[in-house]
Design a protein around this motif. Sequence first.
Motif, PDB file in Angstrom:
ATOM      1  N   ARG A 198      -5.044   2.502   8.762  1.00  0.00           N
ATOM      2  CA  ARG A 198      -5.068   1.103   9.229  1.00  0.00           C
ATOM      3  C   ARG A 198      -6.215   0.883  10.206  1.00  0.00           C
ATOM      4  O   ARG A 198      -6.643   1.817  10.868  1.00  0.00           O
ATOM      5  CB  ARG A 198      -3.754   0.757   9.914  1.00  0.00           C
ATOM      6  CG  ARG A 198      -2.556   0.788   8.999  1.00  0.00           C
ATOM      7  CD  ARG A 198      -1.306   0.444   9.799  1.00  0.00           C
ATOM      8  NE  ARG A 198      -0.097   0.634   9.032  1.00  0.00           N
ATOM      9  CZ  ARG A 198       0.450  -0.285   8.245  1.00  0.00           C
ATOM     10  NH1 ARG A 198      -0.118  -1.462   8.133  1.00  0.00           N
ATOM     11  NH2 ARG A 198       1.551  -0.042   7.572  1.00  0.00           N
ATOM     12  N   GLN A 234       4.044  -6.693  13.440  1.00  0.00           N
ATOM     13  CA  GLN A 234       3.167  -6.618  14.608  1.00  0.00           C
ATOM     14  C   GLN A 234       2.415  -7.948  14.756  1.00  0.00           C
ATOM     15  O   GLN A 234       2.253  -8.676  13.779  1.00  0.00           O
ATOM     16  CB  GLN A 234       2.136  -5.490  14.426  1.00  0.00           C
ATOM     17  CG  GLN A 234       2.740  -4.123  14.204  1.00  0.00           C
ATOM     18  CD  GLN A 234       3.291  -3.533  15.483  1.00  0.00           C
ATOM     19  OE1 GLN A 234       2.694  -3.643  16.536  1.00  0.00           O
ATOM     20  NE2 GLN A 234       4.476  -2.920  15.386  1.00  0.00           N
ATOM     21  N   LEU A 239      -5.919  -0.533  12.915  1.00  0.00           N
ATOM     22  CA  LEU A 239      -5.340  -0.354  14.245  1.00  0.00           C
ATOM     23  C   LEU A 239      -4.075   0.464  14.049  1.00  0.00           C
ATOM     24  O   LEU A 239      -3.129   0.002  13.429  1.00  0.00           O
ATOM     25  CB  LEU A 239      -4.982  -1.734  14.817  1.00  0.00           C
ATOM     26  CG  LEU A 239      -4.642  -1.808  16.284  1.00  0.00           C
ATOM     27  CD1 LEU A 239      -5.875  -1.491  17.111  1.00  0.00           C
ATOM     28  CD2 LEU A 239      -4.139  -3.205  16.623  1.00  0.00           C
ATOM     29  N   TRP A 285     -15.352   0.706   4.376  1.00  0.00           N
ATOM     30  CA  TRP A 285     -14.957  -0.652   3.958  1.00  0.00           C
ATOM     31  C   TRP A 285     -15.731  -1.693   4.732  1.00  0.00           C
ATOM     32  O   TRP A 285     -16.379  -1.373   5.704  1.00  0.00           O
ATOM     33  CB  TRP A 285     -13.461  -0.872   4.159  1.00  0.00           C
ATOM     34  CG  TRP A 285     -12.984  -0.619   5.537  1.00  0.00           C
ATOM     35  CD1 TRP A 285     -12.770   0.627   6.101  1.00  0.00           C
ATOM     36  CD2 TRP A 285     -12.672  -1.548   6.549  1.00  0.00           C
ATOM     37  NE1 TRP A 285     -12.335   0.493   7.377  1.00  0.00           N
ATOM     38  CE2 TRP A 285     -12.260  -0.836   7.691  1.00  0.00           C
ATOM     39  CE3 TRP A 285     -12.684  -2.954   6.604  1.00  0.00           C
ATOM     40  CZ2 TRP A 285     -11.890  -1.455   8.870  1.00  0.00           C
ATOM     41  CZ3 TRP A 285     -12.302  -3.573   7.774  1.00  0.00           C
ATOM     42  CH2 TRP A 285     -11.899  -2.820   8.900  1.00  0.00           C
ATOM     43  N   ILE A 298       0.824  -1.202   0.000  1.00  0.00           N
ATOM     44  CA  ILE A 298       0.000   0.000   0.000  1.00  0.00           C
ATOM     45  C   ILE A 298       0.866   1.263   0.000  1.00  0.00           C
ATOM     46  O   ILE A 298       0.538   2.253  -0.653  1.00  0.00           O
ATOM     47  CB  ILE A 298      -0.944  -0.021   1.219  1.00  0.00           C
ATOM     48  CG1 ILE A 298      -2.047  -1.050   0.950  1.00  0.00           C
ATOM     49  CG2 ILE A 298      -1.549   1.355   1.478  1.00  0.00           C
ATOM     50  CD1 ILE A 298      -2.948  -1.282   2.108  1.00  0.00           C
ATOM     51  N   ASN A 321       0.613  -4.956   9.448  1.00  0.00           N
ATOM     52  CA  ASN A 321       2.055  -4.785   9.482  1.00  0.00           C
ATOM     53  C   ASN A 321       2.671  -6.084  10.007  1.00  0.00           C
ATOM     54  O   ASN A 321       2.483  -6.429  11.173  1.00  0.00           O
ATOM     55  CB  ASN A 321       2.377  -3.606  10.405  1.00  0.00           C
ATOM     56  CG  ASN A 321       3.864  -3.383  10.544  1.00  0.00           C
ATOM     57  OD1 ASN A 321       4.666  -4.214  10.123  1.00  0.00           O
ATOM     58  ND2 ASN A 321       4.230  -2.266  11.145  1.00  0.00           N
ATOM     59  N   THR A 348      -3.016  -4.220   4.952  1.00  0.00           N
ATOM     60  CA  THR A 348      -2.955  -3.188   5.993  1.00  0.00           C
ATOM     61  C   THR A 348      -2.395  -3.752   7.300  1.00  0.00           C
ATOM     62  O   THR A 348      -2.231  -3.017   8.260  1.00  0.00           O
ATOM     63  CB  THR A 348      -4.344  -2.580   6.306  1.00  0.00           C
ATOM     64  OG1 THR A 348      -5.195  -3.590   6.840  1.00  0.00           O
ATOM     65  CG2 THR A 348      -4.975  -1.983   5.065  1.00  0.00           C
ATOM     66  N   ALA A 356      -9.433  -5.526  15.719  1.00  0.00           N
ATOM     67  CA  ALA A 356      -9.873  -4.198  15.263  1.00  0.00           C
ATOM     68  C   ALA A 356     -10.828  -4.326  14.078  1.00  0.00           C
ATOM     69  O   ALA A 356     -11.825  -3.603  13.993  1.00  0.00           O
ATOM     70  CB  ALA A 356      -8.654  -3.352  14.890  1.00  0.00           C
ATOM     71  N   ILE A 357     -10.514  -5.248  13.156  1.00  0.00           N
ATOM     72  CA  ILE A 357     -11.396  -5.452  11.995  1.00  0.00           C
ATOM     73  C   ILE A 357     -12.740  -6.011  12.450  1.00  0.00           C
ATOM     74  O   ILE A 357     -13.808  -5.564  12.013  1.00  0.00           O
ATOM     75  CB  ILE A 357     -10.728  -6.391  10.966  1.00  0.00           C
ATOM     76  CG1 ILE A 357      -9.524  -5.682  10.346  1.00  0.00           C
ATOM     77  CG2 ILE A 357     -11.714  -6.809   9.884  1.00  0.00           C
ATOM     78  CD1 ILE A 357      -8.825  -6.493   9.291  1.00  0.00           C
ATOM     79  N   PRO A 378      -4.325  -8.291  17.446  1.00  0.00           N
ATOM     80  CA  PRO A 378      -4.940  -6.972  17.653  1.00  0.00           C
ATOM     81  C   PRO A 378      -5.524  -6.387  16.364  1.00  0.00           C
ATOM     82  O   PRO A 378      -6.583  -5.741  16.384  1.00  0.00           O
ATOM     83  CB  PRO A 378      -3.763  -6.113  18.150  1.00  0.00           C
ATOM     84  CG  PRO A 378      -2.795  -7.085  18.714  1.00  0.00           C
ATOM     85  CD  PRO A 378      -2.918  -8.315  17.876  1.00  0.00           C
ATOM     86  N   TRP A 379      -4.845  -6.651  15.251  1.00  0.00           N
ATOM     87  CA  TRP A 379      -5.330  -6.177  13.949  1.00  0.00           C
ATOM     88  C   TRP A 379      -6.660  -6.867  13.609  1.00  0.00           C
ATOM     89  O   TRP A 379      -7.620  -6.219  13.183  1.00  0.00           O
ATOM     90  CB  TRP A 379      -4.251  -6.480  12.903  1.00  0.00           C
ATOM     91  CG  TRP A 379      -4.608  -6.189  11.483  1.00  0.00           C
ATOM     92  CD1 TRP A 379      -4.581  -4.978  10.855  1.00  0.00           C
ATOM     93  CD2 TRP A 379      -5.014  -7.148  10.490  1.00  0.00           C
ATOM     94  NE1 TRP A 379      -4.954  -5.130   9.536  1.00  0.00           N
ATOM     95  CE2 TRP A 379      -5.219  -6.449   9.291  1.00  0.00           C
ATOM     96  CE3 TRP A 379      -5.226  -8.532  10.506  1.00  0.00           C
ATOM     97  CZ2 TRP A 379      -5.630  -7.086   8.110  1.00  0.00           C
ATOM     98  CZ3 TRP A 379      -5.632  -9.156   9.326  1.00  0.00           C
ATOM     99  CH2 TRP A 379      -5.822  -8.425   8.152  1.00  0.00           C
TER     100      TRP A 379
END
Lengths: 211, 182
Positions: free
Chosen positions: A82, B73, A84, A211, A21, B70, B68, B81-82, B77-78
């Motif tokens: 992002r 990481q 998060l 999204w 990205i 990383n 998106t 969040a989603i 947690p990602w």
Amino acid sequence: MKTEQLVAALVADGGRAGRPIGGTVVRALAAGLAVSLALFAVILGPRVDLMPAFGTWRFDLKLVLVAVAVMAAGVCCVAFARPLSTAHWRLCVALLIVVAAGSLAMELSVLPRADWMTSLVGSNALVCTTAIPLFSLAPLVGLLLALRRTAPASPMLAGAAAGAFAATCAAAIYAFHCFDDSPLFVLVWYPLAMVPAIAVGAVAGRRLLQW
Amino acid sequence: MSFSEDPSALMRAALAGDDEAYRRLLLFVAAWLRRVVGRGLAAAGRPQADGEDIVQETLLAMHLKRETWNPTQPLQPWLRAIARHKLVDHLRRRGFTDHVDIDDHADTLAAPAAAEEGTASDARQMLATLPERQRTIVEAISIEGRSAREVGVALGLSEGAVRVTLHRALKALARVYRGEQS
């Protein structure tokens, strides 16, 4: 569709990462900036005393201020895109505040009180508040399109950050035209001139970056 | 979230092109999401019937937005969040505006069965909104369990063309889940 069936479709599409990205964002921003630079060259052009200006501390400080602002807004833009966000953006914004406060303190300590108002009002406020929104436009469009690939926790905030990023880049271009170099002028008029792009970014982001 | 394998490592393997790792990860995540979403719906006082829709929408988002994440990481947690974003979005569309914290109520509510309880929206009905070519390919791969290559042979298309259409279909499906036109 059963979830296991959806998983089969997702696996068939492949987990392999597509183009990063970051690269997409940089290319879109570069394309937008090319348009803004062309506008700058046609409409304004650099100040005539550009070379001697590099020798003055106020002009150099203005470039440092604008560069730190571009960096801070860029980090925010990427962070808010992002689901998060990491906390790096807070550091960058803190750094910007420190640099801005330092510049202001420096100017107020050397400039006689009687000249404060003259420096603040300057002579280019109208050009500044017109040119920066104009130069923000193309980079903002590019950024918003690129950010559609991302997944911002708050589309509105991500859009506003994209607006700030576009506006700081526009300010960096405009800084080479303007000869109001006093931190008093820069810290009042530049942020005001960034408001339209930030507002447009927030409104557009809310719609485009869902999204 | 407890996985028998490290989900971050599975995701890194998947991003490097390991499809088997990706399948295991997605199935793990689906089971985890079922519990998270079940708790979230219970906390909001909403019926569990829509749960599997939210699970699928979250899986789709995780898939389409995987860049998106990383890779330096941790993945959890990602993912959380989603899941939170999708759950809040779902509740908001149904007029529920209060704050929902999916981490709350972790111990107070029994987790729903890990097995799928069926979906509120009928499969064919969801897919029916897709253009015909996309629908045919998604059905062949997901419901009939065929590979992109086999589908290509059957339809007289290259494997690449099948993959491109599949990817478009998944993006369109994500829009359908969000309640937009495909």
